[in-house]
Structures are given as structure tokens and as C-alpha cells.
Design an enzyme around this catalytic site. Sequence first.
Site, mmCIF file in Angstrom:
data_model
loop_
_atom_site.group_PDB
_atom_site.id
_atom_site.type_symbol
_atom_site.label_atom_id
_atom_site.label_comp_id
_atom_site.label_asym_id
_atom_site.label_seq_id
_atom_site.Cartn_x
_atom_site.Cartn_y
_atom_site.Cartn_z
ATOM 1 C CG ASP A 9 19.223 -26.721 24.495
ATOM 2 O OD1 ASP A 9 18.368 -26.016 25.059
ATOM 3 O OD2 ASP A 9 19.052 -27.945 24.300
ATOM 4 C CE LYS A 104 15.875 -28.198 25.568
ATOM 5 N NZ LYS A 104 16.875 -29.259 25.371
ATOM 6 C CB CYS A 146 17.643 -28.788 21.036
ATOM 7 S SG CYS A 146 17.856 -30.217 22.136
HETATM 8 C C1 VGL Z 1 20.829 -31.768 22.054
HETATM 9 C C2 VGL Z 1 21.649 -33.856 21.649
HETATM 10 C C3 VGL Z 1 21.302 -34.261 22.912
HETATM 11 C C4 VGL Z 1 20.579 -30.383 21.551
HETATM 12 C C5 VGL Z 1 20.465 -32.166 23.314
HETATM 13 O O1 VGL Z 1 20.544 -29.441 22.378
HETATM 14 O O2 VGL Z 1 20.415 -30.213 20.342
HETATM 15 N N1 VGL Z 1 21.411 -32.625 21.228
HETATM 16 N N2 VGL Z 1 20.705 -33.410 23.719
#
Ligand code: VGL
Length: 191
Positions: A9, A104, A146
Site C-alpha cells: 500500500d 483489495k 496493513c
Molecule cells: C490502511 C488504514 C485504512 C493501511 C488501510 O494501508 O495500513 N490503513 N486502510
Amino acid sequence: MTRALIVVDVQNDFCEGGSLGVEGGARVASDVGELLHHWSRRDDQAPAYEVVVASKDHHVDPGSHWSADPDFVDSWPVHCRVGTDGEAFHPNLDPQPFDAIFLKGDHEAAYSAFEGRTVDGALLADWLRSHQVDQVDVCGIATDYCVRHTALDSAKEGFETRVIEALCAGVAPDSTERALTEMKAAGVTIA
Ligand code: VGL
């Protein structure tokens, strides 16, 4: 031994200036970019990965995961909306020589890259096994969400799992510390 790198991410919305900007996100993007630069050139500093993959938060309508009044634990500002610049990889993540990208969270929260699928529908664990991977390194954003869920799932799936702490950034110091402790307790190596 076949080792994979999972880049979790590293997207605009999770870096400074993004809707859910994590401090240090842009720095992680450039540091991972540098590692990928050496890897793709197969030069003297290249890390020993047979494959490198990435995940992306990829939301269309994730329900209560998005909120106008987020608690920053279970609900978050609108982020990584498909079709927006916020969903794109951060430009410091250069190059992007990924063997596969796992998307995802189209219609729900999805914190683990192991919940993601390629555009062809392959799940990460199956993809890794089909590439004979038995060791996994994890880096990216966010350490306490994540990255944590990805590393825990990786260990659960039976991969020898390592988190490269220097190539991660967390949302908050407390939850980042707790995440590191939890991952260690689950047999993940923090490198
Ligand atoms: C994430 C908060 C909400 C992440 C994703 O990638 O860690 N954190 N969605």
C-alpha cells in the site's frame, strides 16, 4: 529457498498530503524505490528476491470503513478510491517492477495483502506458492494496519516472514509498538 518482497500500500493517500497521510510515507516510498532500482538492475546492491509484488488498497464502496467522522481505528476518511490519484502508487516508488499487483477492498475493509487479488483473480498465497516462494519480506504502509495484517497472514499461511521495519511507516507510535510486539509473538522476524 525462494524469497519474495511484498510492498504494501505505498499509495498517495497513505503518504504526506494524502487523505490518510502517514508521516514517513513518502520517505518509505523513495527508500523502497531505491531498493527496487537495485533489484531491477540486478546490480551489486540488489536484494536477493526472486519475485517482488505489491498490494493496493482499492476501494469502490467499502461501507463503514469510510466515514465522515472517522475514529482512525476501524473507520477512516475516504481513501484509495478507485479512479482517483489517491489510489495511485506514490511517485517516489520508482521503479515499479512488480511481478504482480494484488488489489483489495473493493466493497469492504481489507487490511491484508492476502485478501487481495490480481486482475486475473489470483490470491496472494496461491500466487506465492505457484512461484515456489517460502520466505517473505514485508514492507510498506502502515506498520500498525496493513503491514501488520499482511505479515500475520503470511506467517499463518506458513511463509517464513520478516518485516523490514526501516521500510515501513506507522499511523501512530503506540499502535506501531503493539503491532511489532504482536508480529514477533506470531513468529514474524522484525529486521
Ligand atoms: C490502511 C488504514 C485504512 C493501511 C488501510 O494501508 O495500513 N490503513 N486502510
